[in-house]
Design a protein around this motif. Structure first.
Motif, short mmCIF file in Angstrom:
data_model
loop_
_atom_site.label_atom_id
_atom_site.label_comp_id
_atom_site.label_asym_id
_atom_site.label_seq_id
_atom_site.Cartn_x
_atom_site.Cartn_y
_atom_site.Cartn_z
N MET A 174 -15.28 6.79 -41.46
CA MET A 174 -14.69 8.12 -41.48
C MET A 174 -15.14 8.91 -42.70
O MET A 174 -15.45 10.10 -42.61
CB MET A 174 -13.17 8.02 -41.43
N GLU B 276 -7.92 15.50 -29.67
CA GLU B 276 -9.15 16.11 -30.17
C GLU B 276 -9.18 17.61 -29.89
O GLU B 276 -9.55 18.41 -30.77
CB GLU B 276 -10.39 15.44 -29.55
N ASN C 54 -12.20 8.10 -34.50
CA ASN C 54 -12.59 6.76 -34.94
C ASN C 54 -11.38 5.88 -35.18
O ASN C 54 -11.38 5.06 -36.10
CB ASN C 54 -13.44 6.86 -36.21
N ARG C 55 -10.37 6.08 -34.36
CA ARG C 55 -9.17 5.25 -34.50
C ARG C 55 -9.55 3.78 -34.35
O ARG C 55 -10.22 3.39 -33.38
CB ARG C 55 -8.13 5.63 -33.45
N GLU D 138 -12.23 13.16 -37.44
CA GLU D 138 -12.86 11.84 -37.57
C GLU D 138 -11.81 10.73 -37.46
O GLU D 138 -12.08 9.67 -36.89
CB GLU D 138 -13.62 11.74 -38.90
N ILE D 139 -10.63 10.96 -38.00
CA ILE D 139 -9.55 9.97 -37.86
C ILE D 139 -9.18 9.81 -36.39
O ILE D 139 -8.99 8.69 -35.89
CB ILE D 139 -8.32 10.39 -38.70
N ALA D 140 -9.09 10.95 -35.68
CA ALA D 140 -8.73 10.90 -34.25
C ALA D 140 -9.82 10.23 -33.43
O ALA D 140 -9.54 9.46 -32.50
CB ALA D 140 -8.47 12.31 -33.74
N PRO E 296 -12.31 2.73 -42.71
CA PRO E 296 -12.24 4.00 -43.43
C PRO E 296 -13.61 4.48 -43.92
O PRO E 296 -13.85 5.68 -44.04
CB PRO E 296 -11.32 3.68 -44.62
N THR F 35 -11.80 15.70 -41.44
CA THR F 35 -11.06 14.46 -41.70
C THR F 35 -10.11 14.16 -40.55
O THR F 35 -10.05 13.01 -40.05
CB THR F 35 -10.27 14.57 -43.01
N ALA F 36 -9.37 15.17 -40.10
CA ALA F 36 -8.44 14.97 -38.98
C ALA F 36 -9.18 14.56 -37.71
O ALA F 36 -8.75 13.64 -36.99
CB ALA F 36 -7.63 16.25 -38.73
N GLN G 27 -11.50 2.13 -36.46
CA GLN G 27 -12.70 1.80 -37.23
C GLN G 27 -12.39 1.81 -38.72
O GLN G 27 -11.33 2.25 -39.16
CB GLN G 27 -13.81 2.80 -36.90
#
Length: 309
Positions: free
Chosen positions: A159, A93, A151-152, A147-149, A156, A144-145, A154
């Motif tokens: 995100m 993060e 909410n791993r 939120e992906i990190a 799509p 996007t990057a 969860q």
């Protein structure tokens, strides 16, 4: 030397006025915050709205320019994130927040002012073309990057909602979208509205530059010096170098090539700190990088103007 004296230093004199005014107590930090809110939430959105609404998209929308600038920006984000994670051992993060500082150049507050002084008002079409996609692209990539990190594991959909919520709360993005609606829809604006917007627009850049100086005094030159040096190198050297190389290879017309490279050469914008603060990640590094890189832009912008001719 002429470019330094006539193009770059006047912009930094206005920034310096804001810095000294707050430093010496002639202007309060609360007043500067209010000025920054006015410039970022009202004056600059008006500037961007009118610029996009009046932009000749067929003449100005050069895919080669956008490709060279945004490949450079995305490369800076990838290099900054990877260096922070692998080389400096920051968590993912923090690394994304640091990479965002490498991604988001100060295309409006510094870029427009220096480009106008370097190449004149007619050269701003290329800068506005970049700015039209700057906030959507940079925030879209960074959010996007992140939120992906965050909410791993969860769905799509979660995100996507996080990205959309953050994007459509950004007043600069909304102003740009409104400008495209007016432009593409051929919607005429009443003369009285145009005149009112023009009055606000005249205050946009000087107010923003003065406020930027006042905001920078709140940032202290502290943090991980090696990470900050990396952010400065990626923002001020790597991004414009990639833009210059690709723009040369793609034969981007000179009238938009020069503003494109110079825009890429700007220091990280205050949005780099805003993004870090939004997620509570790498705030000290982001704030110090904005301060140090903005000061270094005096020399690096002069260098790139000399290279560009």
């Amino acid at each position: 030397m002429q470019a330094l004296l006539e193009v770059i230093l006047p912009v930094f004199v206005v920034i310096g006025f804001g810095y000294v005014a707050v430093w010496r107590g002639f202007f309060t930090s609360q007043g500067v915050d209010a000025l920054m809110k006015f410039s970022q939430n009202f004056a600059i959105p008006c500037l961007l709205f009118m610029a996009i609404a009046n932009l000749d998209l067929q003449a100005s929308l050069d895919i080669r320019l956008l490709a060279s600038f945004y490949v450079g920006a995305a490369s800076g984000f990838a290099v900054g994130t990877a260096a922070a994670f692998y080389l400096f051992k920051r968590n993912i993060e923090d690394s994304i927040a640091i990479g965002f500082c490498c991604l988001f150049s100060n295309s409006v507050l510094l870029g427009l002012a220096i480009n106008e002084r370097a190449y004149g008002p007619d050269a701003l079409a290329g800068a506005y073309t970049i700015i039209a996609f700057h906030s959507p692209f940079c925030y879209g990539l960074g959010i996007t990057a992140m939120e992906i990190a965050r909410n791993r594991g969860q769905s799509p959909l979660v995100m996507v909602r996080g990205v959309a919520r953050a994007m459509f709360r950004n007043v600069l993005v909304l102003a740009i979208i409104a400008g495209f609606v007016v432009n593409l829809g051929g919607i005429p604006l009443p003369g009285v509205l145009r005149d009112g917007l023009d009055l606000v627009i005249r205050a946009a850049l000087p107010t923003a530059l003065f406020a930027l100086g006042g905001v920078l005094i709140q940032y202290k030159p502290e943090g991980d010096a090696r990470v900050i040096a990396m952010v400065c190198a990626v923002s001020l050297i790597l991004h414009p170098a990639i833009t210059w190389s690709l723009g040369t290879a793609l034969a981007v017309p000179k009238d938009v090539f020069q503003p494109g490279v110079l825009t890429a050469a700007m220091a990280p914008g205050v949005n780099g700190y805003i993004f870090a603060n939004m997620y509570g990640r790498a705030r000290r590094v982001a704030a110090t990088s904005v301060l140090v890189a903005t000061a270094l832009t005096v020399l690096t912008a002069w260098m790139w103007i000399t290279v560009l001719g």
